[in-house]
Design an enzyme around this catalytic site. Structure first.
Site, short mmCIF file in Angstrom:
data_model
loop_
_atom_site.label_atom_id
_atom_site.label_comp_id
_atom_site.label_asym_id
_atom_site.label_seq_id
_atom_site.Cartn_x
_atom_site.Cartn_y
_atom_site.Cartn_z
N ARG A 11 0.86 -1.18 0.00
CA ARG A 11 0.00 0.00 0.00
C ARG A 11 0.90 1.23 0.00
NH1 ARG A 11 -3.90 2.20 4.87
NH2 ARG A 11 -4.79 3.94 3.69
N HIS A 12 0.46 2.27 -0.69
CA HIS A 12 1.22 3.51 -0.71
C HIS A 12 1.47 4.01 0.72
CE1 HIS A 12 -2.25 5.93 0.49
NE2 HIS A 12 -2.96 5.17 -0.33
N GLY A 13 2.51 4.81 0.89
CA GLY A 13 2.81 5.40 2.19
C GLY A 13 1.77 6.44 2.58
N THR A 15 -0.29 9.75 3.50
CA THR A 15 -0.48 11.11 2.99
C THR A 15 -1.07 11.95 4.12
OG1 THR A 15 -2.78 10.80 2.31
CG2 THR A 15 -1.07 10.13 0.72
N ASP A 16 -1.10 13.26 3.93
CA ASP A 16 -1.73 14.11 4.94
C ASP A 16 -3.21 13.78 5.09
OD1 ASP A 16 0.62 15.41 5.58
OD2 ASP A 16 0.23 17.15 4.31
N TRP A 17 -3.86 13.38 4.00
CA TRP A 17 -5.27 13.01 4.11
C TRP A 17 -5.44 11.72 4.90
CZ3 TRP A 17 -9.14 14.13 -0.40
CH2 TRP A 17 -9.18 15.51 -0.64
N ASN A 18 -4.52 10.76 4.76
CA ASN A 18 -4.56 9.57 5.62
C ASN A 18 -4.48 10.00 7.08
OD1 ASN A 18 -2.49 7.62 3.40
ND2 ASN A 18 -4.69 7.43 3.67
N ARG A 65 0.60 9.16 -5.27
CA ARG A 65 1.08 8.56 -4.02
C ARG A 65 1.62 7.15 -4.22
NH1 ARG A 65 -4.55 9.30 -3.71
NH2 ARG A 65 -5.85 7.47 -3.21
N GLU A 92 -7.40 3.51 -6.95
CA GLU A 92 -8.28 3.29 -5.79
C GLU A 92 -9.74 3.42 -6.18
OE1 GLU A 92 -8.91 1.81 -3.22
OE2 GLU A 92 -8.09 2.89 -1.50
N HIS A 156 -3.48 0.60 -3.38
CA HIS A 156 -4.24 1.28 -2.34
C HIS A 156 -4.91 0.28 -1.40
CE1 HIS A 156 -3.86 4.85 -4.96
NE2 HIS A 156 -4.00 3.96 -5.93
#
Length: 196
Positions: A11-13, A15-18, A65, A92, A156
């Site tokens: 899975r991608h690293g 993000t600020d939204w995560n 991402r 995603e 994702h």
């Protein structure tokens, strides 16, 4: 022997939204600093798992991402960062008009729809052109047939859940809610899976 090549799913690293708990879906949000570290950590984990990691096929979702995660993990293990393929089917799932919102905001603004989704996460289609996990599973299922050798897939959380249901026969109820970790490698061998 496995019925199909082994998948090393990353899975991608972060993000600020995560970090903020926002639904990203198909919004193209870049990695944050922790996400970049997680991408490199995933590369190191992969290198420890697969002695001939340079012989693997490398495929990523075309989103920013996931591409950055792939490039950082490849660089971390001494491979050319940009030598990999993109596959649009790995993008995603979209949350439709909910993208950019947190689940708390969704529950506050559209409580009835939020309850409907909780009752059947796998089949629920969010408003505004959203996509269900069932629809996503139909989109990614052909990827399994296209694999010709052991492959690193960078994509994702939703895509990982779809793969677990399709490839490993995890129940759709469980697959829709399973945690998909950043910075780790989800190894899918035949119908079994494990985290490394």
């Amino acid at each position: 022997m496995s019925e199909r090549p082994t998948i090393y799913f990353i899975r991608h690293g972060e993000t600020d939204w995560n970090l903020e708990g926002r639904l990203q879906g198909q919004q193209d949000i870049p990695l944050n600093d922790l996400g970049r570290v997680q991408a490199e950590e995933a590369g190191r984990r992969l290198k420890g798992l697969v002695p001939l990691f340079e012989d693997l096929d490398y495929v990523a979702s075309p989103m920013l991402r996931t591409r950055e995660t792939m490039e950082r993990l490849r660089e971390a293990i001494g491979l050319y960062p940009n030598y990999y393929r993109l596959d649009e089917r790995l993008v995603e799932l979209t949350f439709g008009s909910w993208e950019g919102m947190t689940w708390k905001e969704v529950r506050k603004q559209e409580p009835q729809l939020a309850v409907l989704r909780e009752q059947d996460k796998w089949n629920y289609v969010p408003p505004g052109g959203g996509e269900s996990y069932a629809m996503l599973a139909d989109r990614v299922r052909p990827i399994l047939d296209d694999l010709t050798r052991d492959t690193v897939l960078v994509a994702h959380g939703g895509v990982a859940r779809a793969f677990l249901a399709v490839a490993c026969h995890v129940s759709t109820r469980h697959a829709a809610s399973i945690d998909i970790w950043q910075g780790k490698v989800l190894v899918i061998e035949g119908r079994s899976y494990r985290w490394a």
